[in-house]
Enzyme design. Sequence first.
Site, PDB file in Angstrom:
ATOM      1  N   CYS A   1       0.796  -1.218   0.000  1.00 14.66           N
ATOM      2  CA  CYS A   1       0.000   0.000   0.000  1.00 14.66           C
ATOM      3  C   CYS A   1       0.833   1.274   0.000  1.00 14.66           C
ATOM      4  CB  CYS A   1      -0.931   0.007   1.197  1.00 14.66           C
ATOM      5  SG  CYS A   1      -0.056   0.118   2.773  1.00 14.66           S
TER       6      CYS A   1
ATOM      7  N   PHE B   1     -18.931   8.330   4.592  1.00 11.42           N
ATOM      8  CA  PHE B   1     -20.226   7.895   5.137  1.00 11.42           C
ATOM      9  C   PHE B   1     -21.336   8.073   4.100  1.00 11.42           C
ATOM     10  CE2 PHE B   1     -17.880   9.184   9.009  1.00 11.42           C
ATOM     11  CZ  PHE B   1     -17.878   7.970   9.665  1.00 11.42           C
TER      12      PHE B   1
END
Length: 195
Positions: free
Chosen positions: A45, A185
Site C-alpha cells: 500500500c 459515510f
Amino acid sequence: MAQVAYCTDADLSDEQEFNVVTVTLTAETDVPHRHVAASAGSSACGVCGKDSVAAALETRAAAPWPGARPDADVVRRLPEALRERQSLFARTGGVHAAALAEADGGVLVVREDVGRHNAVDKVVGARVLAGEAPAAACLVLSGRVGFELVQKAAASGIGSIVAVGAPTSLAAGLAHEAGIDLWGFTSAGRTVRYD
C-alpha cells in the site's frame, strides 16, 4: 526492553506526535534499530518499508484534476452504482470494490479485490492498460479511506474520493493538501464532505 514511550522531539507535527515512539532497551543488541529494506518492486500500500509517516507521504502527485467534480446529489448515487457492479461481492460478501466515475456519475470502470488497495490499483491499471489516462473526476470506494488510498488518487490525478466508510484524519488532511474533494459515510440518504 526498558521502556516504550511517545517520541518527544520538538520538530514533530501534531499528527506525528502519537505515530512515533522511542524504544529504550535494557542492554545492547545486534538487532538494527531502524527498519531498512530494499526491494525491486512492491504491490504494498505504500507504507511497508517506510520509517515514518512523512516518508510514506512522499508521493509524486499528478497534475490536479482540471475538470468538473460530482456534486452532492451525484455523490449520494455513486455507492449504489458501484454496488450494482460488484458481482464478486454479490456471490461472496467478502471483497472490496473501487470504481472510477465521471462527474455526472457515469461509471468508467469497476474492479473488486479482497484488499481495498488492490481494488484501487486494479481500476487505475485497467484505465492504463486500455490506453486511457488514470485520472478521473471521482474514485468510489466500498470501504473506509486511509491516507494510502488518497496517495494513490493524488498520484493518478483523481479529483474526488467518495467512500461508504469513514476517512482517517490523515486521509482527510492529505486530501485537502492535494486538492482532492473527499466524501465519506456516503449512502443514498446522506454523505459527509471533508474540507
